[in-house]
Design a protein around this motif. Sequence first.
Motif, mmCIF file in Angstrom:
data_model
loop_
_atom_site.group_PDB
_atom_site.id
_atom_site.type_symbol
_atom_site.label_atom_id
_atom_site.label_comp_id
_atom_site.label_asym_id
_atom_site.label_seq_id
_atom_site.Cartn_x
_atom_site.Cartn_y
_atom_site.Cartn_z
ATOM 1 N N SER A 53 36.316 42.421 42.078
ATOM 2 C CA SER A 53 37.019 43.684 41.838
ATOM 3 C C SER A 53 36.777 44.675 42.981
ATOM 4 O O SER A 53 35.675 44.747 43.540
ATOM 5 C CB SER A 53 36.541 44.290 40.521
ATOM 6 N N ASP A 55 36.405 47.646 42.590
ATOM 7 C CA ASP A 55 35.521 48.696 42.066
ATOM 8 C C ASP A 55 34.044 48.297 42.048
ATOM 9 O O ASP A 55 33.189 49.126 41.759
ATOM 10 C CB ASP A 55 35.950 49.061 40.643
ATOM 11 N N TYR A 177 36.896 56.569 32.110
ATOM 12 C CA TYR A 177 37.566 55.272 32.186
ATOM 13 C C TYR A 177 36.730 54.319 33.022
ATOM 14 O O TYR A 177 36.279 54.668 34.113
ATOM 15 C CB TYR A 177 38.950 55.408 32.845
ATOM 16 N N GLU A 180 39.323 48.655 35.688
ATOM 17 C CA GLU A 180 40.388 47.927 34.984
ATOM 18 C C GLU A 180 40.011 46.470 34.727
ATOM 19 O O GLU A 180 40.545 45.846 33.802
ATOM 20 C CB GLU A 180 41.681 47.995 35.795
ATOM 21 N N GLU A 183 39.268 45.238 31.201
ATOM 22 C CA GLU A 183 40.354 45.101 30.239
ATOM 23 C C GLU A 183 40.937 43.688 30.270
ATOM 24 O O GLU A 183 41.818 43.360 29.480
ATOM 25 C CB GLU A 183 41.451 46.128 30.532
ATOM 26 N N ASP A 184 40.451 42.868 31.206
ATOM 27 C CA ASP A 184 41.003 41.531 31.412
ATOM 28 C C ASP A 184 39.994 40.441 31.073
ATOM 29 O O ASP A 184 39.982 39.383 31.676
ATOM 30 C CB ASP A 184 41.444 41.408 32.886
#
Length: 533
Positions: A53, A55, A177, A180, A183-184
């Motif tokens: 990722s 991030d 948040y 992302e 979320e996967d």
Amino acid sequence: MNKIKSNNNHQIIIRKETKEDYYATELCTLRAFWNIHGPGCNEHLMVHKLRDSKDYLPGISRVAELDGKIVGVIMYHKARIVDGDKETEIITFGPLAVEPTCFNMGIGGKLLTETLALAKEAGYLGIALCGEPDYYPRYGFLRGRGSGLEHNIYGTPDPFMIYPLNEGFDKLRGKFYEAEVFEDCDDEEEIAEYTKKFPYYKPLKLSCQWLHAEKLGRISEIQKNSYTIRFWEKDIPARLKGSFYEADAEALPLVGDYVTFTYNPYGDSTILSVCERSGLLQRPDQAKTGVMQYMAANADYAFIVTSLNEDYSYNRIARYVSVALQGNVTPVVILTKSDLCEDVDRYVEEVRSISDKVQVHAISALFNTGLEELNEYFIPGTTICLMGSSGAGKSTLINTLSGKEVMKTGEVRRSDSTGKHTTTYRRLIQLENGVTIIDTPGMREIGIANNAEGVNETFSDIEELACRCRFSNCRHDTEPDCAIRAAIESGELSQARYDLYLSLNAENERNYAKKKEISKWIKAEKKAGKRYR
């Protein structure tokens, strides 16, 4: 790299993860979260995906190494606070994982302390996360409620916490948040497929989850008042929480039970609760008429092992079958030493006639015949309880199927084909293929009590015939249009089978009445302030 000595003088190394660590890091994460929040986990897949990722923050993420083994990991990634059109970057971490058998060694605290300092030095504003509210405040984390920050889905529950690192974090307002990538990671098929890379561990769905400070293990051995818990590969000594001593015998832990406990690596751990059981094998205690003896819990199959020599007893096998069916366990009759029998098929058909719910296999461990039929039961995650007389070949069977000696074997006397008790207490044996064996002492006699449902299931053909009688209260004696008498006369039902059915039902009623009488006496004694042991 930072080296820290643990309490037992082992050196814990806090360092960056390398590519060579990837599998070990994910395995450590899987073990740390397995069955904690529900069946299995997905955190090991999170670790795998997070590395790719944009991030991910490898510069402040760390692993812990102990004696050359990865025993902990903390992975940081970018997060954001959104307030209308304004978006501010902060950081978070997850998972923070510690090898479960290294609990209470301070590994998680060491990972946190070092990486929090690295994050502050790197200039990040602060951290927000959802985690255990009884753990993180020890290291300076604050409850998020009242801070002006909230989780974008959950709001401000107790697990939502913050940690200011540098000036300006306290002025932030808005919703938190995560990256992302998280979320996967919820696709069950993808999780199951990725988990195949690792050793097999059984996913469990129990009402005791979610777990926090307490751990989940399985009772592997009981000797008098001494308990042993199988916790991963370790067998650890344990004692009962005080409230158990006021409980009924059925509520006490049995071999095969899943239990929650507080882990003490330096002495006896404490058993807190027994998780719900999928099955319970029980019989009357022959030494205490009317008192039930609870044998094992959570077995999928009861291997009723009997040899095709003088040990064979149709009556005894029928008793075992009814006990298994009463306990919600599938009965599988294993007829051993088939090489010593001239008419194996006759015995197989005779056992099959006991119940349409029993499965029968004739084998010879000596000549390796019939063993391949048993492979259908040796599936990872399955628990098999061994039942039968001493000398019937239980230990030889398991050793043969395992390919090595995992159980001791004893000699059989030629005079009566019986053997010495090579197992003197119940114990749980974990095979390398993920199958669990519960070994029980040999029993030449097995009584029936509190077992009406099991007897009726075993003789379901007779129960069905009784429903065809003209009168609902038919005694199957001289009444007209009795379906059972008609079946006996036509040869559809043998008199011997019907007599066995009547005998087991009568025995069950006698012993159950005694059990109720003794239970009533025990409760009266407890009410009077006494303890029955």
